[in-house]
Design an enzyme around this catalytic site. Sequence first.
Site, short mmCIF file in Angstrom:
data_model
loop_
_atom_site.label_atom_id
_atom_site.label_comp_id
_atom_site.label_asym_id
_atom_site.label_seq_id
_atom_site.Cartn_x
_atom_site.Cartn_y
_atom_site.Cartn_z
N ASN A 27 -30.93 -14.95 6.96
CA ASN A 27 -29.96 -15.83 7.46
C ASN A 27 -28.22 -15.32 7.29
OD1 ASN A 27 -28.86 -18.57 8.18
ND2 ASN A 27 -27.71 -18.20 6.11
N HIS A 30 -23.18 -21.00 14.47
CA HIS A 30 -21.80 -20.85 15.02
C HIS A 30 -21.23 -22.12 14.35
CE1 HIS A 30 -18.50 -20.30 17.70
NE2 HIS A 30 -18.60 -21.52 17.93
N THR A 77 -29.73 -22.26 14.81
CA THR A 77 -29.88 -22.47 13.44
C THR A 77 -29.03 -23.12 12.39
OG1 THR A 77 -29.49 -19.97 13.22
CG2 THR A 77 -31.86 -20.69 13.47
N GLU A 78 -27.66 -22.94 12.62
CA GLU A 78 -26.56 -23.64 11.80
C GLU A 78 -25.40 -24.06 12.93
OE1 GLU A 78 -25.23 -21.57 8.69
OE2 GLU A 78 -27.18 -21.22 7.62
N ASN A 79 -25.14 -25.39 12.93
CA ASN A 79 -23.73 -25.84 13.61
C ASN A 79 -23.30 -27.27 12.81
OD1 ASN A 79 -22.80 -27.49 16.18
ND2 ASN A 79 -21.81 -25.63 15.58
#
Length: 567
Positions: free
Chosen positions: A201, A344, A410-412
């Site tokens: 990650n 993002h 995967t990340e926001n």
Amino acid sequence: MSSSALTLGHVFVLVLCLSAAEDFDWRHNQHSSFYYGTFPTGFSWGAGSSAYQTEGAWDKDGKGLSIWDVFSHKKGKIQQNETGDTSCEGYYKVKDDVTLMKELKLNHYRFSISWPRLIPTGLKSDHINERGLQYYDELLDTLLENDITPIVTLYHWDLPQVLQEKYGGWQNISIISHFNDFANLCFEKFGNRVKYWITFNNPWSVAVEGYETGEHAPGLKLRGTGAYRAAHHIIKAHAKVWHTYDTQWRAKQKGQVGISLSGDWGEPVDITNQKDIEAAERYVQFYLGWFATPIFHGDYPQVMKDFIGRKSAHQGLGTSRLPTFSPQEKSYIKGTCDFLGIGHFTTRYITHKNNLRGSSSYFLDRDLAELVDPRWPDPGSEWLYAVPWGFRRLLNFVKSQYGNPMIFVTENGVSEKTPCTELCDEWRIQYFRDYINEMLKAIRDGVNVRGYTAWSLLDKFEWDEGFTERFGLYYVDFKNKNKARYPKASVQFYKRIISSNGFPNQREVELWRRKAVETCSSSNQLLAADPLTSHMEMVTEIVVPTVCTMSILISAVLLMFLLRRRS
């Protein structure tokens, strides 16, 4: 996510009006437009977490020390000297948290496996911790029983401390085989239930903040060299693990292996200035491209090789500070990605700036300055401004640069940083609404996005910011021994997006927002970081006084008293 990806010395606030910057031709992205429509059938909706940030139980049931256990216990490294020792106590609350996911109607849950919980020293030959294996068995089984797909990250920053002390962590080439042993153990024990594996990650943060600036564990400041060396070993470790899965496990387990890379978008300040255009692309290449380009094309971005090589020569060095891959390594690394994870959060305006200082640094190597528009909303983390249109641009960049790979976001998400945290988190609703909509536009552009992960399921330990910033859909009362969870308004809003698989029409979406905010407003759910909440449980039907509301009442009483005295 990085808590301080940009230090004050690298950020310049742009006070001038920047609205003159037009969109790139191929994106046709009007900043103010909103597209009503739905996502492709089978699109996967999820939320995420990581082991050190949520599990707690840092020294329980045979777990070994991680670099974050050691780093957070050093005074002055973390805001208010907080640690992740207990955090959300997720280690003890598997069924509770999966119930929250079920209520949210999640299709997938992204979490990480703690390397030192499974292999306390990091060396597989030393000892494997059965209690650690049992914990992840329980988590995986509970998820699958509730029809929630696990997406599992192997490395979310919690390196076993022994490997840092004994070998120097990611500075030493031996880490590659140790990480492969750990990954192979995970494939062996859990691969029958996991179809999506993420090797690393946000390796940008591991390299830059762990080995360049020292803001993150292990806290080393090897400026100009440490980040590049760490990244080099991370890329090679990723490739080795991909090949291990490909040759030993893929045929029987039918899973996929990818990597999750974080990247801000860089927009040229002046789109008529070729130097600004080049600087903006350089910004993205030094960030996302640093890792993506070797994995998809076999070598570092040419612009990194040129700039770092030239600056190394000016410093009198015989070779570039950026390591090189051999021809065999290039072919071994190229193509080791079944899907690409994208994390993002925000965007920067970029302008060219010659950095002529003799000292070496990752930041100085780029020859650019980062700027923000002061009108951009920034409710929480100092680095995180809400700039939704940058998300579509970044996704299109990935499509054009890397052959339109399969993408999982995967990340926001967005944080808040206030003394009194409201469950009526309208700013988070706005952030999710706008960013998810830009992702929908990107899919219409032809970008191959298959899933979205809201960051994060719970409020949690935010690295060097401790518990001063909250990204969660669910509020966690960290002062309560039980670490009680409470839904914020954004839970209801995100749940509606999932149920509708997008944004059916304007009237519907506006109704979602109104109902989500009304639900928490009607029960006056306002929580404060004060001792009051640690002595009581909160239910939605009861109004609970907090420091914020009490201070308002006290002020009103004092004012009435003064007015009476005057009269």
